[in-house]
Write a protein that holds these residues in place. Structure first.
Motif, PDB file in Angstrom:
ATOM      1  N   ILE A  80     -15.060 -31.296  14.167  1.00 22.19           N
ATOM      2  CA  ILE A  80     -13.795 -31.570  14.846  1.00 22.19           C
ATOM      3  C   ILE A  80     -13.249 -32.953  14.501  1.00 22.19           C
ATOM      4  O   ILE A  80     -12.039 -33.190  14.579  1.00 22.19           O
ATOM      5  CB  ILE A  80     -13.945 -31.397  16.369  1.00 22.19           C
ATOM      6  N   ALA A  81     -14.092 -33.872  14.092  1.00 20.84           N
ATOM      7  CA  ALA A  81     -13.626 -35.219  13.743  1.00 20.84           C
ATOM      8  C   ALA A  81     -12.676 -35.172  12.552  1.00 20.84           C
ATOM      9  O   ALA A  81     -12.786 -34.299  11.678  1.00 20.84           O
ATOM     10  CB  ALA A  81     -14.822 -36.116  13.413  1.00 20.84           C
ATOM     11  N   GLY A  82     -11.755 -36.121  12.517  1.00 19.63           N
ATOM     12  CA  GLY A  82     -10.831 -36.200  11.385  1.00 19.63           C
ATOM     13  C   GLY A  82     -10.036 -37.492  11.409  1.00 19.63           C
ATOM     14  O   GLY A  82      -9.953 -38.167  12.443  1.00 19.63           O
ATOM     15  N   VAL A  83      -9.476 -37.822  10.260  1.00 18.29           N
ATOM     16  CA  VAL A  83      -8.591 -38.992  10.151  1.00 18.29           C
ATOM     17  C   VAL A  83      -7.335 -38.579   9.410  1.00 18.29           C
ATOM     18  O   VAL A  83      -7.342 -37.607   8.632  1.00 18.29           O
ATOM     19  CB  VAL A  83      -9.274 -40.169   9.425  1.00 18.29           C
ATOM     20  N   VAL A  84      -6.251 -39.319   9.636  1.00 23.23           N
ATOM     21  CA  VAL A  84      -4.985 -39.015   8.969  1.00 23.23           C
ATOM     22  C   VAL A  84      -4.306 -40.309   8.557  1.00 23.23           C
ATOM     23  O   VAL A  84      -4.353 -41.309   9.282  1.00 23.23           O
ATOM     24  CB  VAL A  84      -4.053 -38.185   9.890  1.00 23.23           C
ATOM     25  N   GLU A  85      -3.695 -40.288   7.393  1.00 19.62           N
ATOM     26  CA  GLU A  85      -2.918 -41.424   6.906  1.00 19.62           C
ATOM     27  C   GLU A  85      -1.722 -40.851   6.143  1.00 19.62           C
ATOM     28  O   GLU A  85      -1.881 -40.308   5.048  1.00 19.62           O
ATOM     29  CB  GLU A  85      -3.760 -42.310   5.987  1.00 19.62           C
ATOM     30  N   LEU A  86      -0.557 -40.936   6.739  1.00 23.32           N
ATOM     31  CA  LEU A  86       0.628 -40.379   6.108  1.00 23.32           C
ATOM     32  C   LEU A  86       1.173 -41.318   5.035  1.00 23.32           C
ATOM     33  O   LEU A  86       0.979 -42.528   5.088  1.00 23.32           O
ATOM     34  CB  LEU A  86       1.716 -40.114   7.148  1.00 23.32           C
ATOM     35  N   GLY A  87       1.870 -40.745   4.074  1.00 23.93           N
ATOM     36  CA  GLY A  87       2.502 -41.548   3.034  1.00 23.93           C
ATOM     37  C   GLY A  87       2.878 -40.680   1.848  1.00 23.93           C
ATOM     38  O   GLY A  87       2.237 -39.668   1.578  1.00 23.93           O
ATOM     39  N   GLU A  88       3.934 -41.071   1.170  1.00 28.17           N
ATOM     40  CA  GLU A  88       4.328 -40.336  -0.029  1.00 28.17           C
ATOM     41  C   GLU A  88       3.273 -40.512  -1.116  1.00 28.17           C
ATOM     42  O   GLU A  88       2.571 -41.532  -1.160  1.00 28.17           O
ATOM     43  CB  GLU A  88       5.690 -40.826  -0.519  1.00 28.17           C
ATOM     44  N   ILE A  89       3.177 -39.528  -1.987  1.00 23.80           N
ATOM     45  CA  ILE A  89       2.170 -39.560  -3.040  1.00 23.80           C
ATOM     46  C   ILE A  89       2.293 -40.842  -3.867  1.00 23.80           C
ATOM     47  O   ILE A  89       1.285 -41.490  -4.191  1.00 23.80           O
ATOM     48  CB  ILE A  89       2.309 -38.336  -3.970  1.00 23.80           C
ATOM     49  N   GLY A  90       3.516 -41.241  -4.152  1.00 20.04           N
ATOM     50  CA  GLY A  90       3.731 -42.413  -4.980  1.00 20.04           C
ATOM     51  C   GLY A  90       3.361 -43.727  -4.322  1.00 20.04           C
ATOM     52  O   GLY A  90       3.347 -44.771  -4.977  1.00 20.04           O
ATOM     53  N   GLU A  91       3.058 -43.662  -3.009  1.00 23.73           N
ATOM     54  CA  GLU A  91       2.731 -44.885  -2.281  1.00 23.73           C
ATOM     55  C   GLU A  91       1.357 -44.835  -1.615  1.00 23.73           C
ATOM     56  O   GLU A  91       1.005 -45.742  -0.863  1.00 23.73           O
ATOM     57  CB  GLU A  91       3.804 -45.147  -1.214  1.00 23.73           C
ATOM     58  N   ALA A 133      -1.716 -28.450   8.577  1.00 19.44           N
ATOM     59  CA  ALA A 133      -1.579 -29.035   7.243  1.00 19.44           C
ATOM     60  C   ALA A 133      -2.588 -28.471   6.259  1.00 19.44           C
ATOM     61  O   ALA A 133      -2.497 -28.754   5.063  1.00 19.44           O
ATOM     62  CB  ALA A 133      -1.728 -30.561   7.325  1.00 19.44           C
ATOM     63  N   GLY A 134      -3.532 -27.681   6.748  1.00 17.06           N
ATOM     64  CA  GLY A 134      -4.440 -26.972   5.855  1.00 17.06           C
ATOM     65  C   GLY A 134      -3.849 -25.687   5.316  1.00 17.06           C
ATOM     66  O   GLY A 134      -4.457 -25.001   4.496  1.00 17.06           O
ATOM     67  N   LEU A 135      -2.633 -25.358   5.769  1.00 19.47           N
ATOM     68  CA  LEU A 135      -1.929 -24.163   5.317  1.00 19.47           C
ATOM     69  C   LEU A 135      -0.627 -24.490   4.597  1.00 19.47           C
ATOM     70  O   LEU A 135      -0.114 -23.681   3.840  1.00 19.47           O
ATOM     71  CB  LEU A 135      -1.621 -23.254   6.520  1.00 19.47           C
ATOM     72  N   ARG A 136      -0.105 -25.696   4.861  1.00 12.52           N
ATOM     73  CA  ARG A 136       1.177 -26.072   4.263  1.00 12.52           C
ATOM     74  C   ARG A 136       1.240 -27.590   4.145  1.00 12.52           C
ATOM     75  O   ARG A 136       0.885 -28.308   5.081  1.00 12.52           O
ATOM     76  CB  ARG A 136       2.329 -25.572   5.142  1.00 12.52           C
ATOM     77  N   ALA A 137       1.705 -28.063   3.003  1.00 12.58           N
ATOM     78  CA  ALA A 137       1.821 -29.502   2.772  1.00 12.58           C
ATOM     79  C   ALA A 137       3.289 -29.908   2.771  1.00 12.58           C
ATOM     80  O   ALA A 137       4.063 -29.452   1.937  1.00 12.58           O
ATOM     81  CB  ALA A 137       1.170 -29.883   1.443  1.00 12.58           C
ATOM     82  N   ASP A 138       3.647 -30.773   3.707  1.00  7.79           N
ATOM     83  CA  ASP A 138       5.008 -31.280   3.802  1.00  7.79           C
ATOM     84  C   ASP A 138       5.091 -32.691   3.222  1.00  7.79           C
ATOM     85  O   ASP A 138       4.065 -33.337   2.989  1.00  7.79           O
ATOM     86  CB  ASP A 138       5.448 -31.289   5.271  1.00  7.79           C
ATOM     87  N   PRO A 139       6.299 -33.192   2.981  1.00  6.57           N
ATOM     88  CA  PRO A 139       6.431 -34.558   2.470  1.00  6.57           C
ATOM     89  C   PRO A 139       5.712 -35.564   3.355  1.00  6.57           C
ATOM     90  O   PRO A 139       5.753 -35.452   4.589  1.00  6.57           O
ATOM     91  CB  PRO A 139       7.954 -34.783   2.483  1.00  6.57           C
ATOM     92  N   TYR A 144      -3.478 -36.039   3.298  1.00  5.75           N
ATOM     93  CA  TYR A 144      -4.142 -35.387   4.427  1.00  5.75           C
ATOM     94  C   TYR A 144      -4.235 -33.880   4.194  1.00  5.75           C
ATOM     95  O   TYR A 144      -5.291 -33.261   4.395  1.00  5.75           O
ATOM     96  CB  TYR A 144      -3.375 -35.683   5.710  1.00  5.75           C
ATOM     97  N   ALA A 145      -3.124 -33.278   3.770  1.00  6.01           N
ATOM     98  CA  ALA A 145      -3.128 -31.839   3.534  1.00  6.01           C
ATOM     99  C   ALA A 145      -4.118 -31.457   2.442  1.00  6.01           C
ATOM    100  O   ALA A 145      -4.791 -30.422   2.527  1.00  6.01           O
ATOM    101  CB  ALA A 145      -1.721 -31.362   3.166  1.00  6.01           C
ATOM    102  N   ALA A 146      -4.232 -32.278   1.409  1.00  8.69           N
ATOM    103  CA  ALA A 146      -5.197 -31.993   0.347  1.00  8.69           C
ATOM    104  C   ALA A 146      -6.614 -31.917   0.903  1.00  8.69           C
ATOM    105  O   ALA A 146      -7.403 -31.033   0.536  1.00  8.69           O
ATOM    106  CB  ALA A 146      -5.108 -33.055  -0.745  1.00  8.69           C
ATOM    107  N   SER A 147      -6.936 -32.847   1.801  1.00  2.00           N
ATOM    108  CA  SER A 147      -8.275 -32.821   2.395  1.00  2.00           C
ATOM    109  C   SER A 147      -8.475 -31.580   3.253  1.00  2.00           C
ATOM    110  O   SER A 147      -9.583 -31.020   3.316  1.00  2.00           O
ATOM    111  CB  SER A 147      -8.515 -34.088   3.224  1.00  2.00           C
ATOM    112  N   LYS A 148      -7.420 -31.118   3.901  1.00  2.00           N
ATOM    113  CA  LYS A 148      -7.530 -29.954   4.770  1.00  2.00           C
ATOM    114  C   LYS A 148      -7.475 -28.635   3.990  1.00  2.00           C
ATOM    115  O   LYS A 148      -8.115 -27.657   4.379  1.00  2.00           O
ATOM    116  CB  LYS A 148      -6.434 -30.008   5.838  1.00  2.00           C
ATOM    117  N   PHE A 149      -6.707 -28.596   2.900  1.00  2.00           N
ATOM    118  CA  PHE A 149      -6.762 -27.428   2.022  1.00  2.00           C
ATOM    119  C   PHE A 149      -8.178 -27.260   1.489  1.00  2.00           C
ATOM    120  O   PHE A 149      -8.691 -26.142   1.348  1.00  2.00           O
ATOM    121  CB  PHE A 149      -5.782 -27.598   0.856  1.00  2.00           C
ATOM    122  N   ALA A 150      -8.821 -28.377   1.161  1.00  2.00           N
ATOM    123  CA  ALA A 150     -10.191 -28.319   0.649  1.00  2.00           C
ATOM    124  C   ALA A 150     -11.157 -27.798   1.708  1.00  2.00           C
ATOM    125  O   ALA A 150     -12.100 -27.064   1.386  1.00  2.00           O
ATOM    126  CB  ALA A 150     -10.622 -29.706   0.169  1.00  2.00           C
TER     127      ALA A 150
END
Length: 229
Positions: A80-91, A133-139, A144-150
């Motif tokens: 259940i533990a998790g971390v999130v850090e939002l940001g555009e790919i280029g940043e 975010a494990g089902l859909r990746a938004d801007p 974060y979504a990549a880690s959850k897709f994995a």
């Protein structure tokens, strides 16, 4: 009475699941990052056992567990533990990618590997609390979504690999839930946070327990939980 090992028991969905299982008199093993947090969890749940292991450093989990007692049989492992850090790919710097992959993906994989013998003995259950975010990746959600897709891939492969050993695997995909993580997300998005708009952690806990309590003739493989208002 079952035996359950829980990550993220200190807040949010993990705390809600822990409370529900404690109320039922289940045997709880709670993973903490360090000794201080382990002591805090024991104060809150005096009957629980604690383990210390840093999910941000999954390569050291095997060493850490080698110096601690582990459950011989394990009815459920609840990631259940998790971390999130939002940001555009280029940043998004490598450090942000690495931390999210470590905590959200690699550590659950390593914990599962280390505890599979105990899960197999009990014909136990592995639950991954993923994310929408494990089902859909938004801007701005790319890393974060990549880690959850994995994590979705991890769960799907594990389910097929361990079916013959009687180990069930469930992935829960909650939408936005009123947790400290959601507060951080709103701060990163620059939005006002109103927890009443989002799912209560206790509702997600109900979904988790529903999967755990299902009779052995069936298996809930995936649950998607969305805000009802």
């Amino acid at each position: 009475m079952g035996v359950h090992l829980i990550t993220g028991a200190g807040s949010g969905i993990g705390a809600a699941v822990t409370e529900r299982l404690a109320e039922r008199g289940e045997e709880l093993w709670l993973l903490a990052r360090d000794a201080r947090r382990a002591a805090q969890l024991r104060e809150r749940h005096p009957a629980a056992k604690t383990l210390v292991g840093d999910l941000d450093d999954p390569a050291k989990l095997s060493w850490a567990f080698g110096h601690q007692a582990l459950p011989v049989e394990l009815d459920s492992l609840l990631h259940i533990a998790g971390v999130v850090e939002l940001g555009e790919i280029g940043e998004t710097p490598v450090k942000a990618w690495q931390q999210q992959l470590n905590v959200n993906t690699i550590a659950p994989a390593e914990l599962t590997r280390l505890l599979l013998p105990s899960l197999r003995l009990a014909r136990g259950h592995v639950v991954f609390v993923n994310s929408g975010a494990g089902l859909r990746a938004d801007p701005t959600w790319g890393s974060y979504a990549a880690s959850k897709f994995a994590v979705r891939a991890l769960a799907d492969a594990l389910r097929q690999e361990e079916h013959g050993n009687g180990v069930r695997v469930t992935t829960v995909y909650p939408g936005r839930t009123a947790t400290p993580m959601q507060l951080k997300v709103h701060q990163q998005e620059g939005k006002e946070y109103d927890p009443s708009r989002w799912i209560a952690p206790e509702s997600v806990a109900t979904a988790v327990l529903t999967a755990l309590d299902l009779p052995r003739d069936a298996e809930i493989t995936e649950i998607t939980v969305r805000p009802g208002r």
